[in-house]
Design an enzyme around this catalytic site. Structure first.
Site, PDB file in Angstrom:
ATOM      1  N   GLU A  84       0.832  -1.214   0.000  1.00 37.77           N
ATOM      2  CA  GLU A  84       0.000   0.000   0.000  1.00 37.77           C
ATOM      3  C   GLU A  84       0.863   1.259   0.000  1.00 37.77           C
ATOM      4  OE1 GLU A  84      -4.102  -1.384   2.040  1.00 37.77           O
ATOM      5  OE2 GLU A  84      -2.751  -0.267   3.314  1.00 37.77           O
ATOM      6  N   GLU A 119      -5.466  -8.343  -1.290  1.00 36.27           N
ATOM      7  CA  GLU A 119      -6.177  -8.488  -0.015  1.00 36.27           C
ATOM      8  C   GLU A 119      -7.609  -8.066  -0.262  1.00 36.27           C
ATOM      9  OE1 GLU A 119      -4.476  -5.964   2.994  1.00 36.27           O
ATOM     10  OE2 GLU A 119      -2.446  -6.634   2.556  1.00 36.27           O
TER      11      GLU A 119
END
Ligand code: GAL
Length: 977
Positions: free
Chosen positions: A199, A295
């Site tokens: 991220e 995810e």
């Protein structure tokens, strides 16, 4: 159309991938073989549709699990086998840098940190691995995975700063040396994908970000990692797509991935074939790489403090993200072209020791499909059904968006996809309303259009297919979701699933009228125009045997409701697939001459039914002979039921002894070997107060757990108050004594959402100094800081470097000199850097087995007193060797009592209980650490502010789950004194 090398190359444009697809790979009717480490070289590639492994398309159906959240290697095998049995073909794991590194240059991959062992077990379980070693991981762990010592280094983390990169390279060198020995490409393991960073959105448009990712890419390649690499973009921004940073390697070995945690109360987002909004929402972010969610929310984490602070408890996460949520959201993902699908978390586990980031408490159950106590929940059922589907229906791995079709009722949203080579069609039907909907849908079938009647449950979804193979036959249409098709011995088997009570219709092409026998359940059949139509109401398991009709090979059609489908277990053997039905879990199957050996678990008494390759006549279940008879279903079935699990009696916890601690608070305590706090500069983001020394614990090498300070000053005549500023993370606290007299305790507030948006959790505690102590003589100020975790660094702002511990101290009219003591994290090589902090008891082994507590007072009541006290006992367990009992420690008390407890089992810090904050009351004691056939030492370190009686009033063992079977559990080394 057969997919040729030429057409494939044209499709991908990628020269490196031309070797990838074997002819006919997309049509192969056989189920994909599970991952295995066989010592032979393999290819791992991809195109815009899917991963292509050894020339075959593979949809990765993956579950996230963190080895560091299950500190017992034997139990890794348990969870891995449970995942494999339930239809997952892959797992994704973070590797936490801080878990393996207590100091620069020190990297430990032994014992509970044996990453190589974990990867070997994953391969043995038949699972591909998506490896995610950071360096930054987030993951609700201390510092987002950055080691404590990194907080004291120069340079900004998560940038191309050379000092930071130097540390990163050291970590990657260490972790890649392990990873390299477990790559699928070299046949030594099953690692097929490797993630860079996590991220990383902060520096998307500046050179530092590009240089950083380019550096990571080059480093990982230089370390010999030759599987495709990717990054996980926070929420499909189109960040770090292929080509967005230099790799020096343009051959298509890098792919784009993103994550998503949508609210379960909203409607599932479209982000691929059906998305809109360009790179952000649509399918254009990375058109040449397969849809990949690195995810996707499988639950959610829970904060300290319960409902009034935003926490809901993990049962609530599981309720809001239940089986219907999984179908609704994950089927939408699949409809949008996702072919690498990882659910975070699938087994959450425990943030033991000082692992939890400030945002979470000890349990990281996450409301996941497998709970923290390793029990299967009803959330596994849809995963099992879909996992088997994507593995046994190869058409699914190559889909394009097909012509839009509408259901007769607009409340049902329809996604239509088709395989351009086989002509199979798939339909995802989703109902976002709160009532079940009966509707019809025109399906494109090999026999022309068919209007299918379908029921879609309230806030639920289902998948239909036409034109797929069921062994030698073709499915024309079905109104139930296909789960599985395979060939076992002399017959084909196909499974269709759905909710209990739903009507099912399935039509199968038959050149001539077949012989049809309904072996079990109620079904009607009709043959017309080359199609056999089977109709039934879903209830348990309905069996229809179809023989002849143009094929030599019988087809056993199984219509299974959810419960029945969850008892079907597919295995691969060198002689072909095996299907087992009945037990709560079927872990492994292997063939030995005419015998099939099965291992697995039972909870209730149950029969075992086995479809096995030809020649198998005998079976063993968990090494015991299993008498069998054969059935008309072409199976072998146990003559008597397997027994369920016996009762597991647990002892009461008695024989407690207790002792007060905190000698550091006494004026005459000898601190001469403590570190003098004389530093004047720090790399922390917290400013050093003018004219004061650095008091931040990290700067003195104390990175985790409690830290003590002793300050000396010569004159207290002007000291009517003492002000102590500290920074500790949510739930941190500080207690102070002057010349041995308690001044009081300050607690950081429970995080009501708006507070402390900086996330630094700082406060200044002002304590009044009693008149009698305001003398012109030397004084000693003792301060204990319960420092919680370092912040995560999601924004790449070095927030893990916010100080922990005291930050400033003001005693009016008197300069103070300080000494400091904590744990360095190198004290206990076996349990690692995050196990114990700097309490006196921890420094001297009160938490360890073998500590001599016979001189302690008996009983357990620490009473009302500011400071630390300990209580210890031992208990013996005699759990049957054939039983997997999952046991927890339950603590309870009057919630107004202000104290907290650190729980040490055989020296392992298994969590923190905060009596007046909650919400966690039960702490999992993982077998291996817990001696289920032997004696255990339990030590509780109780920290109380002295305003109330301290407890805990109730401490008991609690059975959290049990099964006959399980895996062999080796004791985890637990050295004592
Ligand atoms: C993701 C992140 C994970 C974890 C998760 C929430 O955004 O990548 O590391 O923090 O959120 O559990």
């Amino acid at each position: 159309m057969e997919l040729t090398r030429r057409s494939f190359t044209a499709m991908t444009g990628g020269a490196a991938l031309t070797l990838a697809l074997a002819p006919g790979a997309a049509q192969a009717a056989a189920a994909a073989e599970p991952a295995a480490a066989d010592g032979a070289p393999h290819t791992v590639a991809f195109d815009k549709y899917s991963m292509v492994i050894d020339g075959r398309r593979v949809v990765l159906w993956s579950g996230e699990i963190h080895p560091y959240r299950l500190p017992s290697p034997s139990l890794w095998r348990d969870v891995l086998q449970k995942l494999r049995a339930n239809g997952y073909n892959a797992i994704s794991i973070y590797v936490a840098w801080n878990y393996h590194s207590s100091a620069p240059g020190t990297y430990d991959f032994t014992g509970v940190r044996d990453l190589g062992l974990f990867l070997r077990m994953a391969a043995e379980a038949g699972l591909y691995v998506i490896l995610r070693p950071g360096p930054y991981i987030n993951a609700e762990v201390d510092g987002g995975g950055f080691p404590g010592w990194l907080t004291t280094t120069a340079g900004t983390a998560r940038t191309a700063d050379p000092t930071y990169l130097g540390h990163v390279d050291e970590w990657l060198t260490a972790v890649d040396a392990i990873a390299r020995g477990h790559l699928y490409t070299n046949g030594q393991g099953t690692v097929v994908l490797y993630q860079l960073e996590n991220e990383y959105a902060a520096h998307i448009s500046d050179a530092s970000g590009r240089d950083y990712l380019a550096h990571l890419y080059a480093k990982v390649r230089a370390d010999g990692i030759d599987v495709p690499l990717f990054h996980n973009d926070k929420g499909r921004n189109g960040y770090w797509v292929p080509g967005s940073f230099p790799t020096g390697d343009e051959s298509g070995r890098y792919l784009y991935a993103f994550d998503g945690y949508p609210s379960p109360s909203g409607n599932p987002p479209d982000w691929g074939y059906f998305g809109s909004g360009g790179a952000k929402g649509g399918s254009t972010a990375s058109p040449q790489t397969p849809g990949f969610v690195a995810e996707f929310g499988g639950g959610w984490f829970d904060p300290w403090g319960g409902a009034e602070f935003g926490g809901k408890g993990y049962e609530e996460s599981r309720r809001t993200r239940d089986a219907a949520y999984e179908r609704r959201f994950y089927l939408t993902n699949l409809a949008n072209g996702i072919k690498i699908h990882n659910v975070y978390m699938t087994f959450g586990g425990t943030s033991w020791g000082w692992l939890p980031a400030p945002v979470v408490y000890t349990s990281y159950d996450y409301g996941a499909a497998i709970d923290e106590a390793r029990n299967a929940t009803s959330k596994l059922t849809p995963m099992h059904q879909l996992g088997e589907l994507v593995q046994s229906v190869p058409d699914f791995a190559m889909l394009d968006r097909a012509q839009d079709v509408a259901a007769s009722d607009p409340r049902v949203r329809v996604y239509h996809l088709a395989n351009p080579e086989t002509g199979a069609h798939f339909y995802v039907l989703r109902n976002d309303t709160t009532a079940a909907v009966d509707c019809t849908l025109p399906l494109a079938t090999p026999a022309g259009e068919f209007t299918a009647p379908v029921t879609v449950g309230a806030r639920d979804a289902t998948l239909l297919a036409t034109g797929i193979r069921l062994g030698r036959r073709t499915l024309l249409h079905t109104t139930a979701q296909p789960m599985l098709q395979l060939t076992v011995g002399r017959q084909d088997i196909a499974v269709l699933t759905g909710r209990t009570g739903y009507p099912v219709e399935a039509a199968i092409a038959c050149a001539e009228k077949p012989r049809v026998t309904v072996l079990d359940g109620d079904a009607t059949t009709a043959y017309e125009n080359g199609a056999l139509t089977v109709r039934a109401g879903l209830s348990g398991l309905t069996r229809v045997l179809i023989e002849g009709g143009g094929s030599q090979t019988p087809l056993l059609l199984l219509l299974a409701d959810d419960e029945a489908s969850s008892r079907l277990w597919r295995h691969s053997t060198p002689s072909g697939p095996v299907l087992v039905r009945g037990p709560a879990l079927s872990r492994t199957a292997s063939l030995h001459g005419a015998t099939i050996r099965l291992t697995g678990d039972t909870i209730e008494d149950c029969e075992v039914e086995i479809w096995a390759p030809r020649g198998i006549r005998q079976a063993a279940w968990n090494d015991r002979h299993l008498p069998l008879r054969s059935t008309r279903s072409g199976s072998l079935i146990s003559r008597t039921d397997l027994p369920g699990v016996p009762q597991v009696p647990l002892p009461e916890l008695t024989g407690w002894r207790h002792a007060p601690e905190n000698p550091e608070s006494a004026a005459d305590f000898d601190d001469s070997d403590w570190t003098q706090a004389t530093r004047t500069t720090s790399h922390s983001t917290t400013p050093v107060p003018a004219g004061q020394p650095v008091l931040f614990a990290d700067d003195y090498g104390f990175h985790y757990g409690d830290v003590w300070y002793r300050g000396r000053f010569d004159d207290a005549t002007a000291a009517n108050t003492v002000s102590l500023s500290y920074s500790a993370g949510t739930q941190g606290l500080l207690m102070a004594w002057l010349d041995g007299e308690p001044l009081g305790t300050h607690r950081l507030p429970v995080p009501a959402k708006a507070q402390d948006t900086q996330g630094t959790w700082t406060a200044t505690a002002a304590f009044a100094v009693p008149e009698a102590l305001r003398t012109a003589a030397p004084h000693t100020l003792s301060v204990l800081v319960r420092r919680m975790a370092h912040e995560e660094d999601g924004g790449a702002r070095d927030s893990h470097k916010a100080a922990r511990g005291l930050t400033a101290a003001v005693v009016p009219g008197a300069p103070v000199t300080w000494r400091i003591k904590g744990a360095t994290g190198t004290e206990d090589r076996v349990r690692g850097p995050l196990n114990a902090g700097g309490l006196y008891g921890e420094r001297t082994g009160w938490h360890l087995p073998g500590f001599d507590d016979h001189a302690w007072a008996s009983g357990s009541a620490p009473g009302r007193r500011q400071g630390v006290s300990w209580q210890r006992t031992t208990f013996a367990l005699r759990v049957d060797e054939q039983v997997d009992a999952s046991i927890g420690l339950h603590l309870d008390d009057d919630a107004s009592r202000a104290y907290r407890v650190q729980i040490f089992l055989n020296g392992w810090n298994l969590g923190q209980y905060i009596n007046d904050v909650g919400p966690q009351h039960t702490f999992v004691l993982p077998n291996g650490l817990l001696r289920t056939r032997g004696r255990n030492t339990l030590a509780l370190a109780v920290l109380s502010d002295g305003t109330t009686e301290a407890g805990p009033a109730e401490v008991s063992l609690k059975l959290l789950g049990s099964a006959a079977g399980g895996v062999r559990v080796d004791p985890v080394s637990s050295p004592g004194l």
